[in-house]
Design a protein around this motif. Structure first.
Motif, PDB file in Angstrom:
ATOM      1  N   ALA A   2     -70.890  53.936  70.197  1.00  0.00           N
ATOM      2  CA  ALA A   2     -70.049  53.810  71.272  1.00  0.00           C
ATOM      3  C   ALA A   2     -68.513  53.840  70.877  1.00  0.00           C
ATOM      4  O   ALA A   2     -68.041  53.563  69.714  1.00  0.00           O
ATOM      5  N   THR A  26     -74.871  50.248  71.352  1.00  0.00           N
ATOM      6  CA  THR A  26     -76.065  51.322  71.361  1.00  0.00           C
ATOM      7  C   THR A  26     -75.375  52.388  71.379  1.00  0.00           C
ATOM      8  O   THR A  26     -73.999  52.633  71.774  1.00  0.00           O
ATOM      9  N   SER A  27     -76.116  53.661  71.043  1.00  0.00           N
ATOM     10  CA  SER A  27     -75.255  55.037  71.172  1.00  0.00           C
ATOM     11  C   SER A  27     -76.130  55.708  72.093  1.00  0.00           C
ATOM     12  O   SER A  27     -77.255  55.860  71.976  1.00  0.00           O
ATOM     13  N   GLY A  28     -75.602  56.498  72.953  1.00  0.00           N
ATOM     14  CA  GLY A  28     -75.994  57.317  74.006  1.00  0.00           C
ATOM     15  C   GLY A  28     -76.590  56.484  75.287  1.00  0.00           C
ATOM     16  O   GLY A  28     -76.610  55.136  74.952  1.00  0.00           O
ATOM     17  N   CYS A  41     -74.688  50.804  78.322  1.00  0.00           N
ATOM     18  CA  CYS A  41     -74.874  51.524  77.302  1.00  0.00           C
ATOM     19  C   CYS A  41     -73.688  51.979  76.763  1.00  0.00           C
ATOM     20  O   CYS A  41     -72.584  52.002  77.541  1.00  0.00           O
ATOM     21  N   ASP A  42     -73.647  52.467  75.485  1.00  0.00           N
ATOM     22  CA  ASP A  42     -72.421  52.880  74.778  1.00  0.00           C
ATOM     23  C   ASP A  42     -71.400  51.854  74.890  1.00  0.00           C
ATOM     24  O   ASP A  42     -70.290  52.407  75.238  1.00  0.00           O
ATOM     25  N   TYR A  63     -84.144  51.680  74.765  1.00  0.00           N
ATOM     26  CA  TYR A  63     -83.821  52.477  73.597  1.00  0.00           C
ATOM     27  C   TYR A  63     -84.957  52.610  72.696  1.00  0.00           C
ATOM     28  O   TYR A  63     -85.253  53.596  71.998  1.00  0.00           O
TER      29      TYR A  63
END
Ligand code: ZN
Length: 170
Positions: A2, A26-28, A41-42, A63
């Motif tokens: 992020a 998190t990523s995405g 998210c992100d 995830y």
């Protein structure tokens, strides 16, 4: 990862922009925009906030399932899995060593990530850095299981060979 701007980006669980406390991100996006979890998210999420957050399991599972999914295996190789964790490594030519190893946990949205060559030290102790409280307990439990099957680079290599050269399922 992020995009986090100090003093501006807040943890969406508590709303605080104080990121001096340990957090993960998190990523995405694992959830569509219409889902109530989309806005988490992100974004940075304090480990302390996650410990008591009622959506943690569903969020983490989103995830986890994404990374378990066959369709994204082009991003790496699934080395081993158990109900609570996945052990993966980065993509590489079969004759080369992958760049990274990672462990994903089903009920925590953390990525335990190590350079391939550093795995012995990382899996023994270094993964604990930056973790606290219940997040650390979860990581300890998971890593004690992961170490049983992948205590060193030899065992990682053997797992990878088996996954790379296993016959395609019908
Ligand atoms: Zn928070």
């Amino acid at each position: 990862m992020a995009i986090i701007m100090e003093g501006l980006t807040s943890c969406p669980i508590c709303g605080s922009t104080d990121l001096s406390k340990p957090y993960t991100a998190t990523s995405g996006g694992a959830f569509p925009e219409r889902d109530e979890l989309w806005r988490y998210c992100d974004a940075p999420l304090h480990l302390e906030c996650l410990a008591h957050w009622p959506h943690r399991e569903r969020f983490s599972r989103g995830y986890f399932d994404l990374w378990r999914d066959e369709s994204i295996r082009g991003h790496g190789v699934l080395l081993a899995e158990a109900p609570r964790w996945l052990l993966r490594c980065g993509p590489a030519k079969p004759e080369a060593e992958p760049y990274y190893v990672e462990v994903r946990i089903a009920d925590w949205p953390m990525r335990l990530y190590s350079r391939w060559a550093q795995w012995p030290d990382y899996s023994a102790q270094q993964y604990r850095q930056g973790l606290i409280g219940e997040a650390l307990e979860a990581a300890d439990e998971v890593m004690s299981e992961v170490r049983k099957i992948a205590p060193d680079l030899e065992s990682l290599r053997a797992l990878r060979q088996r996954m790379l050269f296993k016959p395609a399922s019908p």
